[in-house]
Motif scaffolding. Structure first.
Motif, short mmCIF file in Angstrom:
data_model
loop_
_atom_site.label_atom_id
_atom_site.label_comp_id
_atom_site.label_asym_id
_atom_site.label_seq_id
_atom_site.Cartn_x
_atom_site.Cartn_y
_atom_site.Cartn_z
N UNK A 1 -19.48 25.40 -23.14
CA UNK A 1 -18.38 25.66 -24.08
C UNK A 1 -18.64 24.91 -25.38
N UNK A 2 -18.43 25.60 -26.48
CA UNK A 2 -18.53 24.96 -27.80
C UNK A 2 -17.11 24.67 -28.28
N UNK A 23 -12.64 14.43 -27.05
CA UNK A 23 -14.02 14.74 -27.44
C UNK A 23 -15.01 14.08 -26.49
N UNK A 24 -14.75 12.83 -26.11
CA UNK A 24 -15.66 12.13 -25.20
C UNK A 24 -15.67 12.78 -23.83
N UNK A 25 -14.49 13.19 -23.35
CA UNK A 25 -14.43 13.87 -22.05
C UNK A 25 -15.21 15.19 -22.10
N UNK A 29 -18.66 16.34 -19.90
CA UNK A 29 -18.75 17.55 -19.09
C UNK A 29 -19.84 18.49 -19.58
N UNK A 30 -20.64 18.03 -20.54
CA UNK A 30 -21.79 18.80 -20.99
C UNK A 30 -21.52 19.82 -22.07
N UNK A 31 -20.36 19.73 -22.72
CA UNK A 31 -20.02 20.71 -23.75
C UNK A 31 -20.54 20.27 -25.12
N UNK A 323 -9.54 19.38 -20.70
CA UNK A 323 -10.82 20.03 -20.95
C UNK A 323 -11.08 21.11 -19.90
N UNK A 324 -10.76 20.85 -18.64
CA UNK A 324 -10.89 21.87 -17.60
C UNK A 324 -10.02 23.08 -17.90
#
Length: 348
Positions: A1-2, A23-25, A29-31, A323-324
């Motif tokens: 996800x961007x 933003x850190x979370x 999660x690799x975004x 974020x999820x």
């Protein structure tokens, strides 16, 4: 996800801001994350909305301060990105911070955000309705049952009449403002100071005179909502009680208030239920409800904050939950071939 975040200015962000925690979370999660200031947008000659964005380079930041140090460092990675290629754009700027030096900035960014929403980027909160919520008159569109009595005016005599009608008690604050700035509590003992209070507020524009709620002396609740409902993870609400034991009537954290974990009572949950239909209709995905007793004092739809404090008090990963939830919305958008509207996606 961007995922993009729009802030007032990267250089003025602080490591206790909810935006930095989110933003850190997302990085963890690799975004792919992009941080964009209000003045960083460009609508280019090809009709594309672009931005000069700060791009975090890691996914293993030790804490929020570690991420912020990179974003504000001399070696920060800046890229000219196509905002239209983002999956989600979160609008996280505070219009009140721009009143004196850049009054043009908040609405300009909302107009850029409206353009990218039309091109199937999920923009949160919905930029069209955020334009309608550019000051505290937005609150007056919610049912009377949840609001304290209010007068909005530039006329000092109107304010004095309102205070007199409430036995000499009231709260005076700017129509546009945040963080407890220029907020005055009026009592029968205020006397000649009332004129000074009024002058201090109306010199910058319209003032709000509001009914004083005695329970405000014990502080207020900040209850965060997501998708129109109280944000709750594993049975714990994203809620804090803010208070000030120094004699200052303001409980805002930025005004020196303190905070503690709280569980919303029946009154708070009832108010959240009353507010939900309008939040949902307006695409206000993430909001902060400020509650005193059985009344709501304000609704923050621009930069609802407190996630980091709530997480530290409860140990619950609310930011990860958000974020999820954004990941889920992106899946739904793509599963429906980008035919769902922005407000629909904002509140699904």
């Amino acid at each position: 996800m961007a995922l993009g975040f729009v802030v007032n200015d990267v250089t003025t962000e602080q490591d206790n801001y909810t935006t930095i925690r989110l933003a850190r979370r997302a990085c963890a999660r690799g975004h792919r994350v992009a941080i964009i200031g209000l003045g960083d947008f460009t609508y280019d000659a090809t009709g594309c909305v672009r931005a000069s964005a700060c791009i975090p380079q890691r996914n293993d930041y030790a804490d929020d301060a570690d991420l912020l140090a990179e974003l504000q460092g001399d070696d920060v990675t800046r890229e000219r990105i196509s905002v239209e290629e983002l999956d989600v754009l979160m609008l996280r700027s505070d219009p009140a911070e721009e009143l004196e030096t850049r009054p043009w900035a908040p609405n300009s960014a909302l107009l850029f955000a409206q353009l990218v929403a039309a091109r199937h980027v999920i923009v949160l909160n919905d930029p069209t309705h955020l334009t309608d919520a550019s000051n505290k008159t937005y609150f007056q569109h919610f049912p009377e049952e949840l609001r304290p009595e209010t007068c909005i005016t530039l006329d000092p005599d109107e304010i004095k009449s309102f205070i007199a009608a409430h036995d000499g008690y009231g709260v005076i604050k700017p129509l546009q403002g945040s963080g407890g700035q220029s907020v005055f509590v009026v009592t029968p003992d205020s006397g000649a100071n009332l004129n000074q209070m009024i002058d201090a507020v109306v010199r910058d524009g319209y003032a709000i005179a509001q009914e004083y709620l005695p329970r405000a002396a014990d502080g207020d609740l900040r209850l965060l909502t997501l998708n129109g409902k109280p944000l709750q993870v594993d049975g714990t609400y994203a809620c804090i009680r803010r208070y000030n034991d120094s004699g200052d009537a303001r409980s805002n954290i930025s005004a020196g208030g303190k905070y503690e974990a709280a569980v919303p009572d029946a009154d708070a949950l009832r108010l959240a239920e009353i507010a939900a239909p309008k939040l949902i209709r307006d695409g206000m995905y993430f909001a902060g409800l400020d509650i005193v007793g059985d009344r709501m004092m304000e609704i923050n739809v621009d930069t609802p904050g407190g996630i980091n404090m709530i997480e530290e008090l409860t140990g619950v990963d609310f930011s990860g939950h958000i974020i999820e939830d954004l990941e889920r919305k992106v899946r739904l958008r793509d599963q429906y071939d980008r035919t769902l509207g922005n407000v629909e996606l904002a509140m699904l």
